[in-house]
Structure formats: structure tokens, C-alpha cells
Design a protein around this motif. Sequence first.
Motif, short mmCIF file in Angstrom:
data_model
loop_
_atom_site.label_atom_id
_atom_site.label_comp_id
_atom_site.label_asym_id
_atom_site.label_seq_id
_atom_site.Cartn_x
_atom_site.Cartn_y
_atom_site.Cartn_z
N ARG A 37 0.80 -1.50 0.10
CA ARG A 37 -0.08 0.01 -0.28
C ARG A 37 0.98 1.12 0.06
O ARG A 37 0.89 2.45 -0.84
CB ARG A 37 -1.10 -0.24 1.23
CG ARG A 37 -1.78 1.14 1.09
CD ARG A 37 -3.01 1.11 1.89
NE ARG A 37 -3.33 2.12 2.77
CZ ARG A 37 -3.55 2.80 3.49
NH1 ARG A 37 -2.21 2.82 3.89
NH2 ARG A 37 -4.20 3.94 3.11
N TRP A 38 1.64 1.17 1.10
CA TRP A 38 2.93 1.76 0.74
C TRP A 38 3.52 2.43 -0.03
O TRP A 38 3.17 3.81 -0.67
CB TRP A 38 3.77 2.35 1.99
CG TRP A 38 5.68 2.85 1.72
CD1 TRP A 38 5.19 4.32 2.15
CD2 TRP A 38 6.41 2.57 1.01
NE1 TRP A 38 6.29 5.32 1.90
CE2 TRP A 38 6.60 3.93 1.55
CE3 TRP A 38 6.64 1.29 0.88
CZ2 TRP A 38 9.16 4.24 1.23
CZ3 TRP A 38 8.18 1.31 0.35
CH2 TRP A 38 9.02 3.07 0.18
N GLN A 39 3.70 1.44 -1.00
CA GLN A 39 4.38 1.91 -2.71
C GLN A 39 3.95 2.02 -3.46
O GLN A 39 3.64 2.16 -4.13
CB GLN A 39 4.87 0.23 -3.32
CG GLN A 39 6.50 -0.01 -2.09
CD GLN A 39 6.44 -1.94 -2.80
OE1 GLN A 39 6.58 -2.76 -2.77
NE2 GLN A 39 6.84 -1.66 -4.28
N LEU A 40 2.13 1.83 -3.41
CA LEU A 40 1.13 1.68 -4.55
C LEU A 40 0.98 3.73 -4.10
O LEU A 40 0.77 4.40 -4.92
CB LEU A 40 0.04 1.33 -4.49
CG LEU A 40 0.13 0.26 -4.85
CD1 LEU A 40 -0.97 -0.94 -4.62
CD2 LEU A 40 0.53 -0.13 -6.25
N ALA A 41 0.89 3.93 -3.21
CA ALA A 41 0.74 5.67 -3.06
C ALA A 41 1.80 6.46 -2.98
O ALA A 41 1.38 7.66 -3.75
CB ALA A 41 0.52 5.37 -0.88
N LYS A 42 2.65 5.78 -2.75
CA LYS A 42 4.27 6.79 -3.59
C LYS A 42 4.06 6.46 -4.77
O LYS A 42 4.47 7.95 -5.17
CB LYS A 42 5.44 5.68 -2.47
CG LYS A 42 6.43 6.93 -3.36
CD LYS A 42 7.62 5.91 -1.87
CE LYS A 42 9.03 6.72 -1.97
NZ LYS A 42 10.20 6.99 -1.49
N ARG A 43 3.48 6.22 -5.81
CA ARG A 43 4.01 5.56 -7.05
C ARG A 43 2.81 6.41 -7.52
O ARG A 43 2.95 7.03 -9.17
CB ARG A 43 4.19 4.80 -7.24
CG ARG A 43 2.81 3.70 -7.81
CD ARG A 43 3.41 2.66 -8.63
NE ARG A 43 1.96 1.77 -9.06
CZ ARG A 43 2.73 0.94 -9.77
NH1 ARG A 43 4.04 0.18 -9.81
NH2 ARG A 43 1.53 0.54 -10.01
N GLN A 44 1.64 6.47 -6.78
CA GLN A 44 0.55 7.42 -7.71
C GLN A 44 0.69 8.86 -8.01
O GLN A 44 1.81 9.76 -7.24
CB GLN A 44 -0.56 7.69 -6.61
CG GLN A 44 -1.55 7.69 -6.96
CD GLN A 44 -3.31 7.88 -6.11
OE1 GLN A 44 -3.06 7.16 -5.32
NE2 GLN A 44 -4.33 8.00 -6.50
N ALA A 45 0.53 9.14 -9.14
CA ALA A 45 0.96 10.77 -9.66
C ALA A 45 0.89 11.87 -9.21
O ALA A 45 1.05 12.69 -8.75
CB ALA A 45 0.33 10.92 -10.93
N GLY A 46 -1.10 12.04 -8.34
CA GLY A 46 -1.29 12.81 -7.83
C GLY A 46 -1.41 14.07 -9.45
O GLY A 46 -1.20 15.25 -8.36
N THR A 47 -1.79 14.08 -10.26
CA THR A 47 -2.21 15.30 -10.48
C THR A 47 -2.76 14.90 -11.69
O THR A 47 -3.34 16.23 -12.62
CB THR A 47 -1.09 15.12 -12.63
OG1 THR A 47 -1.82 13.92 -12.70
CG2 THR A 47 0.02 14.90 -12.65
#
Length: 206
Positions: A37-47
Motif C-alpha cells: 500500500r505504501w509503494q502504490l501510494a508513493k508512485r501515484q501521480a496525484g495530478t
Amino acid sequence: MELEVKSLGGKSAGSITVSDEIFGLEPRTDLIHRVVRWQLAKRQAGTHKTLGRSEVTGTTKKFVRQKGTGGARHGNRKVPQFRGGGRAFGPVVRDHAHDLPKKVRALGLRHALSSKARTSKLIVLDEAKSGDAKTKAVREQLAKLGLSNALVIDGTEIDANFGLAARNIPSIDVLPIAGINVYDIVRRDTLVLTKAAVTALEERFK
């Protein structure tokens, strides 16, 4: 713990002793889940972004008189109630990453490795090298090992020919030891480690 070592052709190449503190733990899915979950959240673009009432184009002139219309009082066409107005509480550009202690990340990796070892989904190779960058040859070699969905982890550097040949094979990923991560381990059916990768892991968790 003793693990059998195989050659890329599928033949036995001896055995290797690995640490129970890395490959012999009782897998905890909660820790593995936290790290994924930490990995996937960190790579999420958020744009993602929508315009608020202060960002849409439009006049701020009061378009209807305050009283006498029988309707609500309005003074701005850019408010969310009207078509073409700004969105209230819409998504904005932001970072989705959240903190996770380094010790938890390291423990999650060890539990992911142990889960593959416990379910017999771990293969140790003496080396992952190819004479030439031919996808057909590498596919045949992997087929002898019974691999169709696997993550191959090599030492500090990937053999150039093997990496070029393997990248054309669907569901086969090849990474150096520096790129090993819980998400890629979990998403592939089988984990393949070279002896160099096992040695590097032992040094890393010493």
C-alpha cells in the motif's frame, strides 16, 4: 535453511544455505499489505485537478436583483450551483505518499521472501546469463524451469543479453538486487534469485 540451486537449463547445480531470518519467517500478510500500500501510494501521480470558483472564467457582477424574483439570492455565476461554475471541494494536485518506518519496510521485504520460500515459489539459480540476446532461447530456458510468470532478481548488475531477451517475454520481470521490492515479488507467481542476489540479501540484512 537449505535451498537447491538450479542452472538456467533446469539442471541441479548444488545447494545453498540461506538465513532463516530472511527466508524462514512465518509470513505476516498485514506487514506485506502495509508495504504494498505504501509503494502504490508513493508512485501515484496525484495530478488530478478541477477548477474552483476562483479559477473559472466568468463575471462577478450580480446578475439578478436581491429581492422580488421569488428565487434564491445570488451574486456570482461562478459558484458551484450553476452550470459552468467551479467545483466545490474538488480534487487538487497533491502527493499521495505517506510515511512508513524503514524497519517496517525491511521487515515487509523479509516476510515477502519468506512467503515465497514457504509456498515453494522460490527458485535459486547459479547465474542468469545468456550468450546472445535471443528471446526464443531464454524463453525455452525458462520453460525448462516451469516459469511463465516470474520475477528474476540478479546481483548488482543484470546480464545485458539476458535482460534484453527477457524483456520481450510477457509476465517476466528482471531486476537488479537494488530494485527488489515487495510489490513486484507479490504480483509475480514465482521469485527467482541468483546466488549473487542471495548473497547480497544476506549482506543487506546482516
